[in-house]
Design a protein around this motif. Structure first.
Motif, PDB file in Angstrom:
ATOM      1  N   TYR A  51       0.830  -1.208   0.000  1.00 49.27           N
ATOM      2  CA  TYR A  51       0.000   0.000   0.000  1.00 49.27           C
ATOM      3  C   TYR A  51       0.864   1.258   0.000  1.00 49.27           C
ATOM      4  CZ  TYR A  51      -2.997   3.694   1.835  1.00 49.27           C
ATOM      5  OH  TYR A  51      -3.652   4.892   2.020  1.00 49.27           O
ATOM      6  N   GLY A  55       0.907   3.925  -2.925  1.00 51.44           N
ATOM      7  CA  GLY A  55       0.582   5.309  -2.615  1.00 51.44           C
ATOM      8  C   GLY A  55       1.651   6.287  -3.045  1.00 51.44           C
ATOM      9  N   SER A  56       2.921   5.822  -3.071  1.00 47.82           N
ATOM     10  CA  SER A  56       3.998   6.720  -3.489  1.00 47.82           C
ATOM     11  C   SER A  56       3.932   7.037  -4.972  1.00 47.82           C
ATOM     12  CB  SER A  56       5.351   6.092  -3.152  1.00 47.82           C
ATOM     13  OG  SER A  56       5.584   4.926  -3.933  1.00 47.82           O
ATOM     14  N   GLU A  60      -2.353  12.891  -5.457  1.00 49.01           N
ATOM     15  CA  GLU A  60      -2.912  13.339  -4.187  1.00 49.01           C
ATOM     16  C   GLU A  60      -4.424  13.112  -4.143  1.00 49.01           C
ATOM     17  OE1 GLU A  60      -1.068  15.201  -1.384  1.00 49.01           O
ATOM     18  OE2 GLU A  60       0.138  13.680  -2.389  1.00 49.01           O
ATOM     19  N   GLU A  62      -6.167  10.768  -5.666  1.00 43.98           N
ATOM     20  CA  GLU A  62      -6.476   9.347  -5.502  1.00 43.98           C
ATOM     21  C   GLU A  62      -6.229   8.901  -4.067  1.00 43.98           C
ATOM     22  OE1 GLU A  62      -5.361   4.993  -7.467  1.00 43.98           O
ATOM     23  OE2 GLU A  62      -4.386   6.834  -8.176  1.00 43.98           O
ATOM     24  N   ILE A  63      -5.155   9.378  -3.451  1.00 42.13           N
ATOM     25  CA  ILE A  63      -4.869   9.024  -2.058  1.00 42.13           C
ATOM     26  C   ILE A  63      -5.987   9.516  -1.144  1.00 42.13           C
ATOM     27  CG2 ILE A  63      -3.276   9.395  -0.138  1.00 42.13           C
ATOM     28  CD1 ILE A  63      -1.031   9.591  -2.182  1.00 42.13           C
ATOM     29  N   PRO A  72      -2.251   1.843  -8.128  1.00 43.04           N
ATOM     30  CA  PRO A  72      -2.815   3.164  -8.447  1.00 43.04           C
ATOM     31  C   PRO A  72      -3.504   3.167  -9.800  1.00 43.04           C
ATOM     32  CG  PRO A  72      -0.437   3.171  -8.743  1.00 43.04           C
ATOM     33  CD  PRO A  72      -0.781   1.843  -8.143  1.00 43.04           C
ATOM     34  N   GLU A 271       0.730  14.061   1.019  1.00 42.17           N
ATOM     35  CA  GLU A 271       0.429  12.661   1.303  1.00 42.17           C
ATOM     36  C   GLU A 271       1.338  11.727   0.507  1.00 42.17           C
ATOM     37  OE1 GLU A 271      -1.494  11.703   3.671  1.00 42.17           O
ATOM     38  OE2 GLU A 271      -1.979  13.793   4.144  1.00 42.17           O
ATOM     39  N   GLY A 272       1.483  11.997  -0.775  1.00 41.73           N
ATOM     40  CA  GLY A 272       2.356  11.154  -1.586  1.00 41.73           C
ATOM     41  C   GLY A 272       3.793  11.202  -1.135  1.00 41.73           C
ATOM     42  N   PHE A 275       4.531   8.725   1.680  1.00 45.47           N
ATOM     43  CA  PHE A 275       4.736   7.366   1.197  1.00 45.47           C
ATOM     44  C   PHE A 275       6.099   7.223   0.528  1.00 45.47           C
ATOM     45  CE2 PHE A 275      -0.048   7.453   0.950  1.00 45.47           C
ATOM     46  CZ  PHE A 275      -0.243   6.557   1.986  1.00 45.47           C
TER      47      PHE A 275
END
Length: 307
Positions: A51, A55-56, A60, A62-63, A72, A271-272, A275
Protein backbone atom coordinates in the motif's frame (compact mmCIF):
# COMPACT_ATOMS: atom_id res chain seq x y z
CA UNK A 1 16.77 -55.45 -1.14
CA UNK A 2 15.33 -54.71 2.29
CA UNK A 3 12.62 -52.28 3.20
CA UNK A 4 11.75 -50.69 6.49
CA UNK A 5 8.34 -49.28 7.25
CA UNK A 6 7.90 -46.94 10.23
CA UNK A 7 4.51 -45.34 10.82
CA UNK A 8 3.69 -43.44 7.65
CA UNK A 9 7.20 -43.49 6.11
CA UNK A 10 8.69 -46.28 3.98
CA UNK A 11 12.39 -46.47 3.15
CA UNK A 12 14.41 -48.90 1.05
CA UNK A 13 17.73 -50.23 2.21
CA UNK A 14 19.34 -50.67 -1.19
CA UNK A 15 22.10 -48.08 -1.88
CA UNK A 16 21.17 -45.49 -4.44
CA UNK A 17 17.45 -46.12 -4.11
CA UNK A 18 15.46 -42.94 -3.33
CA UNK A 19 13.64 -42.77 -0.03
CA UNK A 20 9.88 -42.45 -0.27
CA UNK A 21 7.85 -40.81 2.48
CA UNK A 22 4.15 -41.24 3.03
CA UNK A 23 2.24 -38.74 5.13
CA UNK A 24 -0.81 -39.56 7.18
CA UNK A 25 -4.08 -37.67 6.81
CA UNK A 26 -3.45 -35.82 10.10
CA UNK A 27 0.00 -34.74 8.93
CA UNK A 28 -1.37 -33.41 5.64
CA UNK A 29 -4.10 -31.48 7.46
CA UNK A 30 -1.52 -29.97 9.80
CA UNK A 31 0.72 -28.97 6.88
CA UNK A 32 -2.23 -27.37 5.09
CA UNK A 33 -3.32 -25.40 8.15
CA UNK A 34 0.28 -24.38 8.82
CA UNK A 35 0.71 -23.11 5.26
CA UNK A 36 -2.58 -21.19 5.42
CA UNK A 37 -1.68 -19.62 8.76
CA UNK A 38 1.85 -18.59 7.72
CA UNK A 39 0.51 -17.37 4.38
CA UNK A 40 -2.00 -15.19 6.21
CA UNK A 41 0.71 -13.77 8.47
CA UNK A 42 2.89 -13.05 5.44
CA UNK A 43 -0.03 -11.39 3.67
CA UNK A 44 -0.78 -9.15 6.66
CA UNK A 45 2.90 -8.18 6.73
CA UNK A 46 3.25 -7.49 3.02
CA UNK A 47 -0.02 -5.64 2.39
CA UNK A 48 0.96 -2.42 4.24
CA UNK A 49 4.26 -2.33 2.35
CA UNK A 50 2.45 -2.73 -0.98
CA UNK A 51 0.00 0.00 0.00
CA UNK A 52 2.82 2.42 0.84
CA UNK A 53 4.56 1.58 -2.44
CA UNK A 54 1.37 2.07 -4.45
CA UNK A 55 0.58 5.31 -2.61
CA UNK A 56 4.00 6.72 -3.49
CA UNK A 57 3.08 6.45 -7.18
CA UNK A 58 -0.50 7.73 -6.81
CA UNK A 59 -1.81 11.25 -7.14
CA UNK A 60 -2.91 13.34 -4.19
CA UNK A 61 -6.53 13.13 -5.30
CA UNK A 62 -6.48 9.35 -5.50
CA UNK A 63 -4.87 9.02 -2.06
CA UNK A 64 -7.59 11.25 -0.60
CA UNK A 65 -10.46 9.45 -2.34
CA UNK A 66 -9.38 5.82 -1.93
CA UNK A 67 -8.76 4.64 1.65
CA UNK A 68 -6.83 1.54 0.55
CA UNK A 69 -5.48 0.30 -2.76
CA UNK A 70 -2.62 -1.88 -4.00
CA UNK A 71 -2.45 -0.51 -7.53
CA UNK A 72 -2.82 3.16 -8.45
CA UNK A 73 -5.25 4.09 -11.19
CA UNK A 74 -2.59 6.28 -12.76
CA UNK A 75 1.14 6.10 -12.05
CA UNK A 76 2.56 9.47 -11.00
CA UNK A 77 6.31 9.97 -10.60
CA UNK A 78 6.15 13.67 -9.78
CA UNK A 79 6.39 12.88 -6.05
CA UNK A 80 9.77 11.17 -6.44
CA UNK A 81 10.89 13.90 -8.81
CA UNK A 82 10.04 16.53 -6.23
CA UNK A 83 11.74 14.56 -3.45
CA UNK A 84 15.03 14.18 -5.30
CA UNK A 85 14.96 17.81 -6.43
CA UNK A 86 14.42 19.14 -2.91
CA UNK A 87 17.61 20.08 -1.06
CA UNK A 88 16.21 19.06 2.33
CA UNK A 89 15.42 15.55 1.13
CA UNK A 90 18.80 15.08 -0.53
CA UNK A 91 20.63 16.43 2.50
CA UNK A 92 18.76 14.11 4.88
CA UNK A 93 19.45 11.10 2.64
CA UNK A 94 23.17 11.89 2.32
CA UNK A 95 23.40 12.53 6.06
CA UNK A 96 21.86 9.14 6.81
CA UNK A 97 24.13 7.34 4.35
CA UNK A 98 27.25 9.09 5.68
CA UNK A 99 26.42 8.53 9.35
CA UNK A 100 25.60 4.88 8.66
CA UNK A 101 28.86 4.26 6.78
CA UNK A 102 31.14 6.03 9.25
CA UNK A 103 29.24 4.77 12.29
CA UNK A 104 29.41 1.16 11.14
CA UNK A 105 33.20 1.35 10.68
CA UNK A 106 33.69 3.03 14.07
CA UNK A 107 31.44 0.58 15.89
CA UNK A 108 33.06 -2.45 14.29
CA UNK A 109 36.55 -1.16 15.08
CA UNK A 110 35.78 -0.42 18.73
CA UNK A 111 33.80 -3.63 19.27
CA UNK A 112 36.43 -5.93 17.74
CA UNK A 113 39.42 -4.25 19.34
CA UNK A 114 37.76 -4.53 22.75
CA UNK A 115 36.49 -8.09 22.26
CA UNK A 116 39.89 -9.46 21.17
CA UNK A 117 41.80 -8.83 24.43
CA UNK A 118 38.77 -9.88 26.48
CA UNK A 119 38.91 -13.25 24.71
CA UNK A 120 42.33 -13.90 26.32
CA UNK A 121 41.84 -15.68 29.62
CA UNK A 122 45.26 -14.56 30.88
CA UNK A 123 44.42 -10.85 30.60
CA UNK A 124 44.71 -9.16 34.05
CA UNK A 125 41.40 -7.66 35.16
CA UNK A 126 39.50 -9.48 32.43
CA UNK A 127 36.77 -10.74 34.77
CA UNK A 128 36.13 -7.25 36.17
CA UNK A 129 35.80 -5.71 32.70
CA UNK A 130 33.47 -8.50 31.57
CA UNK A 131 31.30 -8.00 34.65
CA UNK A 132 31.08 -4.29 33.88
CA UNK A 133 30.04 -5.10 30.31
CA UNK A 134 27.35 -7.49 31.52
CA UNK A 135 26.21 -4.87 34.04
CA UNK A 136 25.42 -2.47 31.20
CA UNK A 137 23.15 -5.13 29.67
CA UNK A 138 20.94 -5.03 32.76
CA UNK A 139 21.24 -1.43 33.91
CA UNK A 140 21.41 1.66 31.70
CA UNK A 141 21.94 5.29 32.52
CA UNK A 142 18.73 6.40 30.86
CA UNK A 143 17.94 9.23 28.49
CA UNK A 144 18.65 12.19 30.79
CA UNK A 145 22.12 11.11 32.06
CA UNK A 146 23.16 10.12 28.54
CA UNK A 147 22.00 13.47 27.19
CA UNK A 148 23.98 15.30 29.88
CA UNK A 149 27.13 13.35 29.01
CA UNK A 150 26.70 14.10 25.30
CA UNK A 151 26.11 17.78 26.09
CA UNK A 152 29.12 18.09 28.39
CA UNK A 153 31.33 16.45 25.76
CA UNK A 154 30.26 19.13 23.27
CA UNK A 155 28.69 16.64 20.87
CA UNK A 156 25.27 18.27 20.56
CA UNK A 157 24.34 19.19 16.99
CA UNK A 158 27.23 17.11 15.66
CA UNK A 159 27.21 13.91 13.66
CA UNK A 160 29.40 12.23 16.30
CA UNK A 161 26.45 12.41 18.70
CA UNK A 162 24.74 9.88 16.43
CA UNK A 163 27.72 7.48 16.51
CA UNK A 164 29.73 7.58 19.73
CA UNK A 165 27.02 7.15 22.43
CA UNK A 166 26.11 3.76 20.95
CA UNK A 167 29.55 2.87 19.61
CA UNK A 168 29.76 -0.50 21.40
CA UNK A 169 26.78 -2.78 21.84
CA UNK A 170 27.58 -4.94 24.91
CA UNK A 171 25.56 -7.89 23.62
CA UNK A 172 27.41 -7.86 20.30
CA UNK A 173 30.70 -7.50 22.19
CA UNK A 174 30.09 -10.68 24.16
CA UNK A 175 29.20 -12.60 20.99
CA UNK A 176 32.35 -11.43 19.20
CA UNK A 177 34.45 -12.32 22.26
CA UNK A 178 33.00 -15.83 22.23
CA UNK A 179 33.83 -16.15 18.55
CA UNK A 180 37.44 -15.09 19.12
CA UNK A 181 37.79 -17.69 21.87
CA UNK A 182 36.87 -20.44 19.40
CA UNK A 183 39.62 -19.52 16.93
CA UNK A 184 42.64 -21.88 16.84
CA UNK A 185 45.24 -20.57 19.28
CA UNK A 186 47.99 -22.43 17.41
CA UNK A 187 47.79 -19.96 14.53
CA UNK A 188 48.28 -16.98 16.85
CA UNK A 189 51.18 -18.70 18.64
CA UNK A 190 52.85 -19.52 15.32
CA UNK A 191 52.54 -15.89 14.24
CA UNK A 192 54.10 -14.68 17.51
CA UNK A 193 56.99 -17.13 17.08
CA UNK A 194 57.57 -15.63 13.62
CA UNK A 195 57.93 -12.21 15.27
CA UNK A 196 54.42 -10.86 14.74
CA UNK A 197 53.21 -8.30 17.29
CA UNK A 198 49.80 -8.45 18.98
CA UNK A 199 48.44 -5.88 16.54
CA UNK A 200 49.90 -7.88 13.68
CA UNK A 201 48.26 -11.06 14.95
CA UNK A 202 44.96 -9.24 15.24
CA UNK A 203 44.99 -7.63 11.79
CA UNK A 204 46.80 -10.36 9.83
CA UNK A 205 45.53 -13.56 11.46
CA UNK A 206 42.39 -12.95 13.51
CA UNK A 207 40.46 -10.54 11.28
CA UNK A 208 40.91 -12.56 8.05
CA UNK A 209 39.49 -15.56 9.91
CA UNK A 210 36.58 -13.46 11.16
CA UNK A 211 35.03 -12.47 7.83
CA UNK A 212 31.66 -14.16 8.56
CA UNK A 213 31.21 -12.41 11.89
CA UNK A 214 32.45 -9.10 10.43
CA UNK A 215 29.77 -9.34 7.75
CA UNK A 216 27.19 -10.28 10.37
CA UNK A 217 27.78 -7.36 12.68
CA UNK A 218 28.40 -4.91 9.87
CA UNK A 219 24.81 -5.56 8.89
CA UNK A 220 23.58 -5.45 12.50
CA UNK A 221 25.25 -2.11 13.19
CA UNK A 222 24.34 -0.60 9.81
CA UNK A 223 20.65 -1.48 10.21
CA UNK A 224 20.66 -0.09 13.76
CA UNK A 225 22.18 3.23 12.71
CA UNK A 226 20.03 3.55 9.60
CA UNK A 227 16.82 3.04 11.59
CA UNK A 228 17.93 5.10 14.60
CA UNK A 229 15.37 7.76 15.40
CA UNK A 230 15.94 8.66 19.06
CA UNK A 231 19.57 9.79 18.78
CA UNK A 232 19.05 12.49 16.13
CA UNK A 233 15.81 13.52 17.83
CA UNK A 234 17.58 14.06 21.18
CA UNK A 235 20.98 15.35 20.14
CA UNK A 236 20.44 17.25 16.88
CA UNK A 237 18.51 20.52 16.92
CA UNK A 238 19.84 21.81 13.60
CA UNK A 239 17.33 20.85 10.90
CA UNK A 240 20.11 20.86 8.30
CA UNK A 241 21.57 17.80 10.06
CA UNK A 242 18.37 15.79 10.24
CA UNK A 243 18.55 12.17 9.22
CA UNK A 244 15.99 10.51 6.99
CA UNK A 245 14.20 8.91 9.93
CA UNK A 246 13.60 12.26 11.64
CA UNK A 247 12.41 13.74 8.36
CA UNK A 248 9.94 10.87 7.96
CA UNK A 249 8.59 11.67 11.42
CA UNK A 250 8.28 15.36 10.60
CA UNK A 251 6.45 14.61 7.37
CA UNK A 252 3.91 12.43 9.18
CA UNK A 253 3.15 15.18 11.68
CA UNK A 254 0.06 17.42 11.24
CA UNK A 255 2.21 20.37 10.17
CA UNK A 256 4.10 18.37 7.58
CA UNK A 257 4.35 21.34 5.25
CA UNK A 258 6.57 23.13 7.75
CA UNK A 259 9.02 20.24 7.89
CA UNK A 260 10.75 21.37 4.70
CA UNK A 261 12.27 24.80 5.18
CA UNK A 262 13.53 24.99 1.61
CA UNK A 263 10.05 24.76 0.12
CA UNK A 264 9.85 27.31 -2.68
CA UNK A 265 7.41 25.73 -5.09
CA UNK A 266 3.64 25.64 -5.38
CA UNK A 267 3.57 21.87 -5.85
CA UNK A 268 3.83 20.07 -2.53
CA UNK A 269 2.53 16.47 -2.57
CA UNK A 270 2.08 16.09 1.19
CA UNK A 271 0.43 12.66 1.30
CA UNK A 272 2.36 11.15 -1.59
CA UNK A 273 5.59 12.51 -0.19
CA UNK A 274 5.02 10.64 3.07
CA UNK A 275 4.74 7.37 1.20
CA UNK A 276 7.72 8.10 -1.04
CA UNK A 277 10.02 8.99 1.87
CA UNK A 278 9.02 5.82 3.73
CA UNK A 279 9.84 3.79 0.60
CA UNK A 280 13.25 5.44 0.22
CA UNK A 281 13.99 4.97 3.94
CA UNK A 282 13.05 1.27 3.83
CA UNK A 283 14.33 0.23 0.41
CA UNK A 284 18.08 -0.09 1.20
CA UNK A 285 17.44 -2.54 4.04
CA UNK A 286 14.99 -4.56 1.94
CA UNK A 287 17.52 -4.79 -0.88
CA UNK A 288 20.50 -5.82 1.24
CA UNK A 289 18.83 -8.18 3.67
CA UNK A 290 18.06 -11.11 1.28
CA UNK A 291 21.71 -11.28 0.21
CA UNK A 292 23.00 -11.21 3.80
CA UNK A 293 20.29 -13.25 5.49
CA UNK A 294 22.63 -16.22 6.02
CA UNK A 295 24.90 -13.99 8.10
CA UNK A 296 22.00 -13.24 10.44
CA UNK A 297 21.58 -16.99 11.02
CA UNK A 298 25.31 -17.40 11.54
CA UNK A 299 25.29 -14.57 14.06
CA UNK A 300 22.57 -16.30 16.05
CA UNK A 301 24.55 -19.56 16.05
CA UNK A 302 27.69 -17.76 17.13
CA UNK A 303 25.77 -16.30 20.04
CA UNK A 304 25.15 -19.82 21.33
CA UNK A 305 28.85 -20.53 21.89
CA UNK A 306 29.55 -21.03 25.57
CA UNK A 307 32.47 -19.58 27.52
Amino acid sequence: MSATTTGSATTTGEPGTPIRHYSSAGSRIFDTLNILFLGGVALVTVLPLLYVLAGSFASEAEIASRPFFLWPEKFVTSTYAYMFENDTMIRALLTTVGVTAVGTVVQLLLTFTMAYPLAKRYLPGRALVLNLVVFTLVFGGGIVPTYLVVRDLGLLDSYWALILPLAINPFYLIIVKSFFQELPQALEEAARIDGCTELGVFFKIVLPLSKPIIATFSLFYAVGIWNDYMSPLLYVNDSSKWTLQVLVRQLTSPDAANAISALDTVFFPVEGLKFAVVVVATLPILLFYPFLQKHFAKGVLIGGVKE
